[in-house]
Write a protein that holds these residues in place. Structure first.
Motif, PDB file in Angstrom:
ATOM      1  N   ALA A 360      -8.284  -3.267  -0.985  1.00 13.38           N
ATOM      2  CA  ALA A 360      -7.745  -4.603  -1.226  1.00 13.38           C
ATOM      3  C   ALA A 360      -7.962  -5.553  -0.054  1.00 13.38           C
ATOM      4  CB  ALA A 360      -6.253  -4.517  -1.542  1.00 13.38           C
ATOM      5  N   PRO A 368      -9.351   4.776  -2.647  1.00 10.38           N
ATOM      6  CA  PRO A 368      -8.021   4.331  -3.109  1.00 10.38           C
ATOM      7  C   PRO A 368      -6.934   4.704  -2.105  1.00 10.38           C
ATOM      8  CG  PRO A 368      -8.717   6.302  -4.286  1.00 10.38           C
ATOM      9  CD  PRO A 368      -9.889   5.890  -3.452  1.00 10.38           C
ATOM     10  N   ASP A 372      -3.459  -0.033  -2.093  1.00 14.24           N
ATOM     11  CA  ASP A 372      -4.144  -0.393  -3.337  1.00 14.24           C
ATOM     12  C   ASP A 372      -3.267  -0.071  -4.544  1.00 14.24           C
ATOM     13  OD1 ASP A 372      -6.554  -1.258  -2.063  1.00 14.24           O
ATOM     14  OD2 ASP A 372      -7.087   0.840  -1.760  1.00 14.24           O
ATOM     15  N   ALA A 397      -8.883  -3.437  -5.472  1.00 11.67           N
ATOM     16  CA  ALA A 397      -7.817  -2.434  -5.474  1.00 11.67           C
ATOM     17  C   ALA A 397      -7.815  -1.662  -6.788  1.00 11.67           C
ATOM     18  CB  ALA A 397      -6.465  -3.102  -5.249  1.00 11.67           C
TER      19      ALA A 397
END
Length: 711
Positions: A360, A368, A372, A397
């Protein structure tokens, strides 16, 4: 007008809190950390916070800094090449170590013992011997020693440790070796065990002193460079570094004894949390500091943080006082993954860190992370900017979290909720280590959450533990910096004194403790702290005669003078019963004596929050689609700066501010207290037992102004 600055360097962000020492007004800032050179992030932050305050950086008189330089040096194995001088016959002291293997009964199967910080090839022996009572058994052979030191010079050591058997009883040989080393190995820093930790047990004394040498060149360079850069703007600025035990060390002391800084960063959070909680009159606390890389947790009992006589970083344990903080690799940057073999979701301990960071952030990260997941769940609303100015990329994200969803056969939202739930369980595991596994029921404690990501998880953690309320302080993302700015200069002095009660008297113990307090006070006198402002505490390491276990008890000199040695033995027996359910009918034995001295703490006079009604509608700035407890919902978004004392924030809700975001789950509510704290409770909550500090406890803690209480 003078200003004091607290600086906390984390794995992802550097937090700063500027305090006007005249009226207590504060300003905060959060800037990205610069792992390659932490001082760059610190200077960037100083420029940012001074701009917000509208002052010239030259107006800052004191800088209080919590740093992870020593911690990271140990964790990454990038310390100095260390030489070690031992007594003849003790060359393998680090290799023999202690017969302890971490893990369960089968831990030895997978245990890979790390290499000592001072390799055997760089360890030499001195022909000398000091007896257990300090007598010289064998004089030091100086010619042989010089030849040994020259051999170390050929091996290009960068730091030298001297740890001789029984040096705690007589340091004459160690001091002479240091003089010779300075002649033979100029410009090589030398650490003496009799100065770093003058206590018995040769392995603990040696590994602690070697650790001091291992991190010393890097810490020395960092502190020296930072101080030089600060003094370019103001030649009179004073730099202090936060110690592991929550006190402050001068720049000089930090350079000479960096082993006391191994838990410098996390200690500031506990100090700040205690300051905030005492204003709200909560004395029993579980503290949760969730940063970008890890979560640090600690326990506070009756307004006093629990301390340990050992500090552990990675698989290195040294004998240095520290706040009893447990760390787990669960933070905003922790990476979620699904192993091919088990197909079970895992979160951490790997972290995306500050560079590239979560997906993000839009800096090239693709894995991940917990951040996120929070974005996908809607817990970080679109109006939120991390640090006040960092915009999050929601599409990146979602794309990162979708990888976990595909591996689990789940939707993106369910995958994100799974990441959120797993990381919460990881944090609860750490909280159990400092509470349940030490005989404390978490339901008897409030939970205070801080750090950039702490308030996102606080409500869920309290629900798992039954710890109410969840306390969200003002400026939770910079609370560690508040702790740095409001703590005090501290030092301690200790010595080994092995005596059975039948072999000593209270008068003798009193004299030794007072002598130690005078030794400890000298360091503060060099900092020009008036003797009248010093606060002094005393501790004794005690055991039953014939026992190997030591317990530390606090000592009140007036009580010791009045009741004799019973003032030490009775609290020892009580603590032994609490930990092991029994006390033994054996004679008590003193092992170590210790005195610690602390200067006055700064008083930050935050203005009381304006009173408001029960409704918080005036602070609402919109709504956010969120996914809570497996269901879609619409959460009201509140601007924390508009909340008033007495406002009730009903969940589902999200409260945003410059440095953090608070999530209030459905069927829960938050009450804003007069100090600006948000106290989160479940709807219909009835307290099991008050976690609040009594007026007596609160007054006692404030009066002592110390963060160094023990058990």
């Amino acid at each position: 007008m003078s200003y004091r600055l607290g600086v906390d360097v984390g794995g992802t962000f550097t937090d700063l809190l500027l305090v006007n020492e005249t009226n207590g007004q504060t300003w905060s800032a959060k800037v990205p950390s610069t792992p390659a050179d932490q001082s760059i992030g610190v200077l960037n932050g100083i420029a940012r916070v001074c701009e917000r305050a509208g002052i010239d950086p030259k107006g800052i008189d004191h800088v209080m800094h919590g740093t992870t330089v020593a911690t990271n040096t140990v964790l990454t194995g990038t310390g100095a090449r260390c030489g070690l001088v031992t007594t003849s016959g003790y060359r393998q002291v680090l290799q023999i170590a202690r017969s302890f293997v971490p893990g369960g009964l089968g831990g030895w199967v997978i245990y890979n013992k790390s290499l000592p910080m001072a390799p055997l090839s760089c360890t030499v022996e001195a022909h000398e011997r000091i007896g257990a009572r300090g007598e010289v058994v064998r004089p030091l052979d100086e010619e042989h020693l010089r030849a040994q030191l020259r051999s170390l010079q050929a091996k290009k050591i960068e730091a030298l440790t001297v740890s001789l058997i029984n040096a705690y009883a007589n340091d004459a040989h160690e001091k002479r070796i240091k003089q010779i080393a300075q002649e033979e190995l100029p410009d090589i820093p030398v650490s003496l065990s009799s100065e770093v930790v003058p206590e018995m047990q040769e392995y603990e004394r040696t590994v602690t002193t070697v650790a001091n040498s291992y991190v010393r060149p890097r810490v020395q360079k960092y502190v020296h460079n930072l101080q030089g850069k600060l003094q370019l703007g103001n030649k009179d600025v004073k730099l202090h570094i936060l110690r592991s035990d929550g006190g402050l060390a001068s720049a000089r002391s930090a350079e000479e004894y960096p082993v006391n800084l191994l838990m410098s960063g996390p200690a500031g959070g506990v100090t700040g949390a205690l300051w905030v909680a005492l204003q709200a009159r909560f004395g029993n606390l579980l503290t949760v500091d969730v940063g970008g890389t890890s979560t640090d947790v600690a326990l506070i009992v009756d307004g006093q943080p629990r301390l340990r006589r050992e500090t552990t970083v990675g698989d290195v344990t040294v004998r240095a006082s520290s706040v009893d903080i447990r760390t787990v690799g669960a933070g905003g940057g922790s990476i979620a993954h699904v192993p091919e073999l088990t197909k079970a979701l895992r979160v951490g301990p790997q972290s995306a860190g500050a560079d590239p960071g979560p997906a993000a952030y839009g800096r090239g990260g693709t894995e991940p992370t917990v951040t996120d997941a929070n974005v996908v769940l809607g817990y970080l609303p679109e109006v939120q900017r991390l640090g006040g100015d960092m915009e999050l990329d929601r599409e990146l994200a979602a794309a990162a979290v979708a990888k976990v969803g595909a591996a689990l056969g789940k939707s993106v939202k369910d995958a994100a909720l799974g990441i959120y739930d797993i990381v919460n369980e990881n944090m609860v595991g750490a909280l159990r280590l400092v509470s349940v596994e030490q005989g404390h029921d978490p339901r008897d404690y409030a939970l205070i959450a801080f750090g950039g990501a702490g308030p996102l998880h606080a409500n869920a953690l309290s629900r798992l533990l039954g710890s109410w309320p969840s306390i969200i302080p003002p400026g939770p993302g910079v609370l560690c910096a508040l702790g740095d700015a409001t703590t005090a200069v501290r030092d301690e002095s200790a010595r080994t004194f092995i005596r059975k009660f039948s072999g000593t008297t209270a008068r003798e113990v009193l004299k030794l403790l007072r002598d130690l307090s005078r030794d400890a006070a000298r360091a503060l006198e060099r900092e020009k702290v008036p003797r009248a402002d010093l606060r002094i505490g005393y501790e004794v390491d005690l055991r039953y005669h014939g026992q190997g276990l030591l317990l530390t008890v606090a000592v009140d000199l007036a009580d010791l003078e009045q009741r004799g040695l019973a003032a030490i033995s009775e609290p020892f027996d009580a603590e032994h019963k609490r930990l092991f359910t029994f006390a033994l009918p054996l004679e008590h034995e003193i092992v170590n004596l210790r005195a610690f001295v602390q200067g006055p703490r700064i008083s930050v006079k935050r203005p009381a929050l304006a009173k408001g009604s029960a409704t918080a509608a005036a602070a609402a700035i919109g709504k956010q689609k969120a996914y809570m407890d497996g269901k879609d919902c619409s959460a009201v978004v509140y601007d924390r700066t508009r909340l008033k004392a007495g406002n009730r924030v009903a969940g589902p809700a999200i409260v945003v501010e410059m440095d953090s975001t608070t999530v209030i789950l459905p069927r829960h509510h938050g009450i804003v207290d007069p100090h600006g704290n948000i106290l989160i409770y479940p709807d219909g909550y009835k307290p099991r037992r008050a976690a609040r500090a009594s007026p007596r406890t609160r007054a006692k803690v404030v009066r002592k102004a110390t963060s160094t209480g023990r058990k």
